[in-house]
Each structure stands twice: as C-alpha cells, then as structure tokens.
Design an enzyme around this catalytic site. Structure first.
Site, PDB file in Angstrom:
ATOM      1  N   CYS A 163       0.825  -1.203   0.000  1.00 13.78           N
ATOM      2  CA  CYS A 163       0.000   0.000   0.000  1.00 13.78           C
ATOM      3  C   CYS A 163       0.871   1.271   0.000  1.00 13.78           C
ATOM      4  CB  CYS A 163      -0.993  -0.025   1.155  1.00 13.78           C
ATOM      5  SG  CYS A 163      -2.298   1.221   1.013  1.00 13.78           S
ATOM      6  N   HIS A 176      -3.867  -4.687   0.121  1.00 10.00           N
ATOM      7  CA  HIS A 176      -3.442  -5.252   1.401  1.00 10.00           C
ATOM      8  C   HIS A 176      -3.620  -6.768   1.385  1.00 10.00           C
ATOM      9  CE1 HIS A 176      -2.629  -1.734   3.953  1.00 10.00           C
ATOM     10  NE2 HIS A 176      -3.420  -1.128   3.092  1.00 10.00           N
ATOM     11  N   GLU A 223      -2.483  -8.899   3.337  1.00  5.13           N
ATOM     12  CA  GLU A 223      -2.555  -9.450   4.693  1.00  5.13           C
ATOM     13  C   GLU A 223      -3.971  -9.387   5.272  1.00  5.13           C
ATOM     14  OE1 GLU A 223      -2.215  -5.059   5.487  1.00  5.13           O
ATOM     15  OE2 GLU A 223      -1.564  -6.444   3.938  1.00  5.13           O
TER      16      GLU A 223
END
Length: 148
Positions: free
Chosen positions: A15, A118, A120
């Site tokens: 990001c 993102h 994750e």
C-alpha cells in the site's frame, strides 16, 4: 527504503509502502484518484470493496499467484500510474481497464515487490490466497540473511 535498495535487501512494499518505494526511485504520485472503486468500502462491514487487477505475464507476481485477473481490496486514494512510475521500477499489475499501477517490481537480483492492495487482510481477500507472496518474500529474506 534507500538503504534497503542500496544493499539489495528484499523489500515487500504494501500500500503506502509501494507509494514510498516509487517516490524513492524518482517517481511521483497521482494525488487523488478520480474514479471508484479505490475509496469504496462495503457498507457497514469494515471490509474493503474489491476490484479486478490484471497481472503481467512473466512477472514475479504472476509466477507466484499463477492467475490473472485477480480480485484485490481497495483502500487508497493516491496512486502510481504509468506516467508517474519511478525508474528502474517495472509495473507488473494494473487495475483492469485503467492506468493505475497495482504492483511493481525492481529488476535485478534482489527481491523487490510492491503491491497497492493489502494482501494481509484476509477478510478482504476471500477466495484469493496471497500467502505465496509472503512465503516467497520470507524465503528471499532468509537467503539474504544466510549470505551475510
């Protein structure tokens, strides 16, 4: 970021990290993306909206994810574009049908990958497995540590 690039340390820029990597390499940012879905969030869930990303054949990202397009989350209003990409970075994924860079890599021996989404955020990536990105980054970091 400059030190890591200068010492061939593996980098996984996520990001804002992708945006910083681009600026450190001489690029700039589109300050405000004029079109959705980048700022959208699913109503009252805290989960980001998703959009399609096309991955360039032959890139590290393509070899790890093995499919294109993919769906990724959207949580940003600034972006890297083809015109604002810093050198020696190579754009390896774009928002489908747009000029927004969603992933970049630096050619060379070091593992340098940036993604705008993102990976994750598991709740945002149902149906997508981005674990291979993390595994390959950890492998590259381990190899780098073992070579010192």
């Amino acid at each position: 970021m400059r030190d890591a690039l200068g010492t061939d340390t593996p980098i996984f820029a996520i990001c804002r990290g992708l945006q910083i990597l681009n600026v450190v390499c001489g690029g700039t940012l589109l300050q405000d993306i004029p079109t959705p879905p980048y700022r959208q969030h699913a109503a009252n869930t805290g989960v980001s909206a998703q959009h399609a990303i096309d991955i360039t054949d032959g890139s590290r990202l393509h070899s790890l994810l093995a499919k294109s397009p993919i769906a990724a989350n959207s949580r940003h209003h600034q972006a890297v574009t083809r015109k604002t990409l810093g050198c020696p970075l190579v754009a390896t994924a774009f928002s489908s049908g747009e000029d927004i860079v969603e992933a970049m890599e630096r050619p060379g021996k070091a593992w340098v990958v940036g993604v705008q989404w993102h990976p994750e955020r598991i709740e945002d990536n149902i149906g997508n497995s981005f674990q291979m990105l993390f595994r390959d980054f950890i492998r590259a970091a381990g190899e780098r540590a073992g070579s010192k």
